[in-house]
Design an enzyme around this catalytic site. Structure first.
Site, PDB file in Angstrom:
ATOM      1  N   ASP A  13      16.171  -8.517  12.340  1.00 25.20           N
ATOM      2  CA  ASP A  13      16.571  -8.462  13.751  1.00 25.20           C
ATOM      3  C   ASP A  13      17.331  -9.703  14.201  1.00 25.20           C
ATOM      4  O   ASP A  13      17.254 -10.112  15.362  1.00 25.20           O
ATOM      5  CB  ASP A  13      15.346  -8.234  14.655  1.00 25.20           C
ATOM      6  N   ALA A  39      15.342  -0.081   9.150  1.00 27.38           N
ATOM      7  CA  ALA A  39      16.246  -0.979   9.865  1.00 27.38           C
ATOM      8  C   ALA A  39      16.539  -0.430  11.262  1.00 27.38           C
ATOM      9  O   ALA A  39      16.507   0.775  11.484  1.00 27.38           O
ATOM     10  CB  ALA A  39      17.553  -1.128   9.094  1.00 27.38           C
ATOM     11  N   GLY A  40      16.807  -1.335  12.169  1.00 23.60           N
ATOM     12  CA  GLY A  40      17.248  -0.948  13.502  1.00 23.60           C
ATOM     13  C   GLY A  40      18.324  -1.927  13.914  1.00 23.60           C
ATOM     14  O   GLY A  40      18.047  -3.083  14.172  1.00 23.60           O
ATOM     15  N   HIS A  41      19.573  -1.481  13.889  1.00 20.92           N
ATOM     16  CA  HIS A  41      20.692  -2.367  14.187  1.00 20.92           C
ATOM     17  C   HIS A  41      21.348  -1.921  15.488  1.00 20.92           C
ATOM     18  O   HIS A  41      21.842  -0.805  15.577  1.00 20.92           O
ATOM     19  CB  HIS A  41      21.713  -2.350  13.053  1.00 20.92           C
ATOM     20  N   GLN A 223      16.768  -5.674   7.107  1.00 21.79           N
ATOM     21  CA  GLN A 223      15.619  -6.609   7.114  1.00 21.79           C
ATOM     22  C   GLN A 223      16.085  -8.070   6.975  1.00 21.79           C
ATOM     23  O   GLN A 223      17.091  -8.413   7.551  1.00 21.79           O
ATOM     24  CB  GLN A 223      14.609  -6.228   6.018  1.00 21.79           C
ATOM     25  N   THR A 238       8.883  -6.060   3.238  1.00 20.06           N
ATOM     26  CA  THR A 238       9.300  -4.696   2.980  1.00 20.06           C
ATOM     27  C   THR A 238       9.357  -4.520   1.464  1.00 20.06           C
ATOM     28  O   THR A 238       9.074  -5.460   0.718  1.00 20.06           O
ATOM     29  CB  THR A 238      10.641  -4.386   3.690  1.00 20.06           C
ATOM     30  N   THR A 300      10.795   0.909  16.120  1.00 18.97           N
ATOM     31  CA  THR A 300       9.437   1.345  16.467  1.00 18.97           C
ATOM     32  C   THR A 300       9.071   1.064  17.922  1.00 18.97           C
ATOM     33  O   THR A 300       7.994   1.460  18.372  1.00 18.97           O
ATOM     34  CB  THR A 300       8.410   0.626  15.567  1.00 18.97           C
ATOM     35  N   GLY A 301       9.925   0.344  18.639  1.00 21.23           N
ATOM     36  CA  GLY A 301       9.641   0.036  20.041  1.00 21.23           C
ATOM     37  C   GLY A 301       8.551  -1.017  20.218  1.00 21.23           C
ATOM     38  O   GLY A 301       8.108  -1.267  21.333  1.00 21.23           O
ATOM     39  N   LYS A 330      22.499 -15.322  19.323  1.00 24.96           N
ATOM     40  CA  LYS A 330      21.622 -15.396  20.505  1.00 24.96           C
ATOM     41  C   LYS A 330      21.412 -16.802  21.047  1.00 24.96           C
ATOM     42  O   LYS A 330      20.356 -17.111  21.601  1.00 24.96           O
ATOM     43  CB  LYS A 330      20.291 -14.696  20.199  1.00 24.96           C
ATOM     44  N   ASP A 332      22.804 -17.911  23.578  1.00 23.97           N
ATOM     45  CA  ASP A 332      22.739 -17.739  25.042  1.00 23.97           C
ATOM     46  C   ASP A 332      21.309 -17.582  25.548  1.00 23.97           C
ATOM     47  O   ASP A 332      20.998 -17.957  26.681  1.00 23.97           O
ATOM     48  CB  ASP A 332      23.573 -16.518  25.468  1.00 23.97           C
ATOM     49  N   GLY A 414      26.257 -13.510  23.236  1.00 21.18           N
ATOM     50  CA  GLY A 414      25.974 -12.273  23.968  1.00 21.18           C
ATOM     51  C   GLY A 414      26.018 -11.109  22.984  1.00 21.18           C
ATOM     52  O   GLY A 414      26.522 -11.265  21.865  1.00 21.18           O
TER      53      GLY A 414
HETATM   54  P1  GDP Z   1      19.631  -6.488  13.377  1.00 24.13           P
HETATM   55  O1  GDP Z   1      18.475  -5.639  12.964  1.00 24.13           O
HETATM   56  O2  GDP Z   1      19.714  -7.760  12.603  1.00 24.13           O
HETATM   57  O3  GDP Z   1      20.931  -5.746  13.405  1.00 24.13           O
HETATM   58  O4  GDP Z   1      19.322  -6.931  14.883  1.00 24.13           O
HETATM   59  P2  GDP Z   1      18.792  -5.994  16.077  1.00 24.13           P
HETATM   60  O5  GDP Z   1      19.911  -5.130  16.522  1.00 24.13           O
HETATM   61  O6  GDP Z   1      17.509  -5.345  15.697  1.00 24.13           O
HETATM   62  O7  GDP Z   1      18.413  -7.084  17.147  1.00 24.13           O
HETATM   63  C1  GDP Z   1      19.363  -7.979  17.655  1.00 24.13           C
HETATM   64  C2  GDP Z   1      19.526  -7.728  19.168  1.00 24.13           C
HETATM   65  O8  GDP Z   1      20.195  -8.829  19.734  1.00 24.13           O
HETATM   66  C3  GDP Z   1      20.367  -6.519  19.498  1.00 24.13           C
HETATM   67  O9  GDP Z   1      19.868  -5.965  20.695  1.00 24.13           O
HETATM   68  C4  GDP Z   1      21.757  -7.083  19.708  1.00 24.13           C
HETATM   69  O10 GDP Z   1      22.564  -6.314  20.606  1.00 24.13           O
HETATM   70  C5  GDP Z   1      21.446  -8.412  20.321  1.00 24.13           C
HETATM   71  N1  GDP Z   1      22.382  -9.505  20.008  1.00 24.13           N
HETATM   72  C6  GDP Z   1      23.059  -9.750  18.856  1.00 24.13           C
HETATM   73  N2  GDP Z   1      23.720 -10.922  18.935  1.00 24.13           N
HETATM   74  C7  GDP Z   1      23.464 -11.410  20.172  1.00 24.13           C
HETATM   75  C8  GDP Z   1      23.833 -12.616  20.845  1.00 24.13           C
HETATM   76  O11 GDP Z   1      24.530 -13.477  20.332  1.00 24.13           O
HETATM   77  N3  GDP Z   1      23.316 -12.789  22.132  1.00 24.13           N
HETATM   78  C9  GDP Z   1      22.520 -11.871  22.738  1.00 24.13           C
HETATM   79  N4  GDP Z   1      22.057 -12.113  23.953  1.00 24.13           N
HETATM   80  N5  GDP Z   1      22.149 -10.738  22.119  1.00 24.13           N
HETATM   81  C10 GDP Z   1      22.605 -10.520  20.850  1.00 24.13           C
HETATM   82  P1  IMO Z   2      16.253  -4.816  10.555  1.00 20.33           P
HETATM   83  O1  IMO Z   2      17.246  -4.324   9.530  1.00 20.33           O
HETATM   84  C1  IMO Z   2      12.279  -6.398  11.396  1.00 20.33           C
HETATM   85  C2  IMO Z   2       9.031  -5.024   8.780  1.00 20.33           C
HETATM   86  C3  IMO Z   2       7.956  -4.131   9.366  1.00 20.33           C
HETATM   87  C4  IMO Z   2       6.754  -4.541   8.530  1.00 20.33           C
HETATM   88  C5  IMO Z   2       7.381  -4.787   7.151  1.00 20.33           C
HETATM   89  C6  IMO Z   2       7.228  -3.618   6.194  1.00 20.33           C
HETATM   90  O2  IMO Z   2      16.375  -4.159  11.877  1.00 20.33           O
HETATM   91  O3  IMO Z   2      16.274  -6.304  10.620  1.00 20.33           O
HETATM   92  P2  IMO Z   2       8.443  -1.255   6.014  1.00 20.33           P
HETATM   93  O4  IMO Z   2       8.469  -0.093   6.953  1.00 20.33           O
HETATM   94  O5  IMO Z   2       9.781  -1.810   5.681  1.00 20.33           O
HETATM   95  O6  IMO Z   2       7.611  -0.983   4.785  1.00 20.33           O
HETATM   96  O7  IMO Z   2       7.628  -2.412   6.823  1.00 20.33           O
HETATM   97  O8  IMO Z   2       8.760  -5.057   7.379  1.00 20.33           O
HETATM   98  N1  IMO Z   2      10.416  -4.540   8.952  1.00 20.33           N
HETATM   99  C7  IMO Z   2      11.300  -5.083   9.801  1.00 20.33           C
HETATM  100  N2  IMO Z   2      11.163  -6.074  10.707  1.00 20.33           N
HETATM  101  N3  IMO Z   2      13.475  -5.816  11.210  1.00 20.33           N
HETATM  102  C8  IMO Z   2      13.639  -4.830  10.293  1.00 20.33           C
HETATM  103  O9  IMO Z   2      14.836  -4.301   9.987  1.00 20.33           O
HETATM  104  C9  IMO Z   2      12.516  -4.394   9.560  1.00 20.33           C
HETATM  105  N4  IMO Z   2      12.308  -3.460   8.602  1.00 20.33           N
HETATM  106  C10 IMO Z   2      11.028  -3.570   8.229  1.00 20.33           C
HETATM  107  O10 IMO Z   2       7.777  -4.389  10.737  1.00 20.33           O
HETATM  108  O11 IMO Z   2       6.269  -5.786   8.989  1.00 20.33           O
HETATM  109 MG    MG Z   3      16.803  -4.723  13.782  1.00 21.77          MG
END
Ligand code: GDP
Ligand code: IMO
Ligand code: MG
Length: 428
Positions: A13, A39-41, A223, A238, A300-301, A330, A332, A414
């Site tokens: 994340d 993953a959640g991007h 991850q 993971t 997963t929220g 991030k 900011d 941002g």
């Molecule tokens: P990922 O799993 O590594 O792709 O990251 P996530 O999408 O799960 O979490 C990153 C969150 O931060 C997302 O909601 C992005 O829109 C947000 N984000 C990414 N870069 C920045 C940044 O530079 N500043 C801010 N405020 N938010 C960011």
């Molecule tokens: P992105 O790509 C953050 C964590 C889970 C748990 C562990 C194992 O968005 O960065 P799994 O379901 O993979 O067997 O869970 O890994 N986890 C993550 N934490 N960002 C992720 O993906 C993750 N994918 C798995 O929360 O602790």
């Molecule tokens: Mg993510």
């Protein structure tokens, strides 16, 4: 600059989706090499927000070919619903390529993931419940089902039966669950086969040819480094290799072909799920980071655990990935603190330790040693160049760079594509 890897330097994340999307317009291929829909991007394009789980973030860039490599685990139902969700929003997904060697997540993998976590009780990992671990376990146990098996019904049936023979014993006898019917699974999987067929390809051959032709290929990690099954905080990890080496095995490309490895690094730290986290905050600063940073899981929220920046982890990420650059995200979010603590080392049983300890007992005992850096109060979200940043923000970035062992080549201010300060081009 034909091939680069972009990966998470912490516990996931970090903003990999945004960084990948930013480069997507200038690269020919974006390749997922491990993980799955755990993953959640989040990618923000203009006023549109996309949450991607399985698909590479490059799918949002029209000129780019998105690839799901052999190292990824694919839930076919998720793949099709993510594709149709994007199609409904006008995104063209027809260029997608899926490796025939990628393993399939089936309903019995998600079931086993969930019952195992329940069985572990207090010792649970806190997985995403998406069947990731059990699918990789079957792959290593040589009872996995691959994408290509969808196109040979007899082989598919034999493989599903073989996988379920053992699993059904465990489900019934240990977990008190009803056995899973192999025929139903085969029927469900065959129901996806034709829709997935147009995407299935020999992705290793295509990617190697592309690199040889001078095309730009970006490998996008899911991850993060500390969630790596070999190099992370095992067993709270993971089940794949998000670290740079995983790009080679997970896409079938040799290490000599990769020129650049970019670590995505959040200006503070977050973690989802269980496991050690030395700089975790349990006070109002933690709550403030969570609120301002919007630190809630895309998959997963769940609320993300939040803490200060940890330079020991960043140095470790530089080491195990051979990072050439960092993309600091991030920044900011840190606006408004008078002073910002940064963890520069650990204290473990009364001794100062500069490097991540290999012993899990030591890591569990690690207490952060903080250095205080002066904060800033100016809004930095409109900054376009490094010199637009307030002096203290510049000093914060410089200090992190020095401690982390690789140049910071971009800074996120941002969530949007344009809210980025580019210092060195990743593609030159
Ligand atoms: P990922 O799993 O590594 O792709 O990251 P996530 O999408 O799960 O979490 C990153 C969150 O931060 C997302 O909601 C992005 O829109 C947000 N984000 C990414 N870069 C920045 C940044 O530079 N500043 C801010 N405020 N938010 C960011
Ligand atoms: P992105 O790509 C953050 C964590 C889970 C748990 C562990 C194992 O968005 O960065 P799994 O379901 O993979 O067997 O869970 O890994 N986890 C993550 N934490 N960002 C992720 O993906 C993750 N994918 C798995 O929360 O602790
Ligand atoms: Mg993510």
């Amino acid at each position: 600059m034909p091939a680069l890897v972009l990966l998470g330097a912490q516990w996931g994340d970090e903003g990999k989706g945004k960084a990948t999307d930013l480069l997507g317009g200038s690269v020919d291929y974006v390749v997922r090499y491990q993980g799955g829909n755990n993953a959640g991007h989040t990618v923000v394009v203009g006023d549109q927000k996309y949450a991607l789980h399985l698909l590479p973030s490059g799918i949002l860039s029209p000129g780019c070919t998105p690839v799901i490599g052999n190292g990824v685990v694919v839930d076919p139902a998720v793949l099709l619903s993510e594709l149709s969700g994007l199609n409904e929003r006008g995104v063209d997904t027809s260029k997608l390529l899926v490796s025939g060697n990628a393993h399939l997540i089936t309903p019995y993998h998600t079931t086993v993931d969930k019952v195992t976590e329940r069985f572990l009780g207090k010792r649970k990992i806190g997985t995403t419940g998406r069947g990731i671990g059990p699918t990789y376990a079957d792959k290593i146990n040589r009872v996995g089902i691959r994408v290509q098996d969808l196109y040979d019904e007899s082989i598919l049936t034999q493989k599903v039966e073989a996988a379920l023979d053992f699993k059904n014993q465990i489900l019934a006898k240990l977990y008190n669950r009803r056995a899973i019917d192999a025929n139903k699974i085969v029927e469900e999987l065959l129901g996806y086969a034709e829709q997935i067929k147009p995407f299935v390809a020999d992705t290793t051959l295509i990617l190697n040819n592309a690199i040889d032709e001078g095309k730009v290929v970006l490998f996008e990690g899911g991850q993060g480094t500390l969630l790596d099954v070999d190099h992370g905080t095992y067993p709270f990890v993971t089940s794949s290799n998000p670290t740079a080496g995983g790009a080679c095995t997970g896409a079938g490309v040799g290490p000599t072909k990769i020129n650049r490895v970019i670590g995505i690094l959040k200006a503070y730290t977050t973690r989802v799920g269980a496991g050690p986290f030395p700089t975790e905050l349990f006070d109002e600063d933690g709550e403030k980071l969570r609120t301002i940073g919007g630190e809630r899981g895309v998959t997963t929220g769940r609320d993300r655990r939040c803490g200060w920046f940890d330079a020991v982890i960043a140095r470790y990420a530089t080491r195990v990935n051979g990072l050439t650059d960092f993309f600091l995200t991030k920044l900011d979010v840190l606006t408004g603190w008078e002073q910002i603590p940064v963890c520069v080392a650990y204290e473990i049983d009364g001794k100062r330790v500069e490097e991540l300890p290999y012993s899990q007992t030591d890591f569990h005992h690690a207490k952060p040693v903080y250095e205080m850096l002066p904060g800033w109060s100016e809004d930095i979200s409109k900054a376009k160049t490094f010199s637009d940043l307030p002096k203290n923000a510049q000093a914060y970035v410089k200090a992190l760079e020095e401690m982390s062992g690789a140049p910071i080549s971009a800074i996120g201010v941002g969530p949007g594509r344009t809210e980025t300060i580019e210092i060195n081009s990743f593609l030159s």
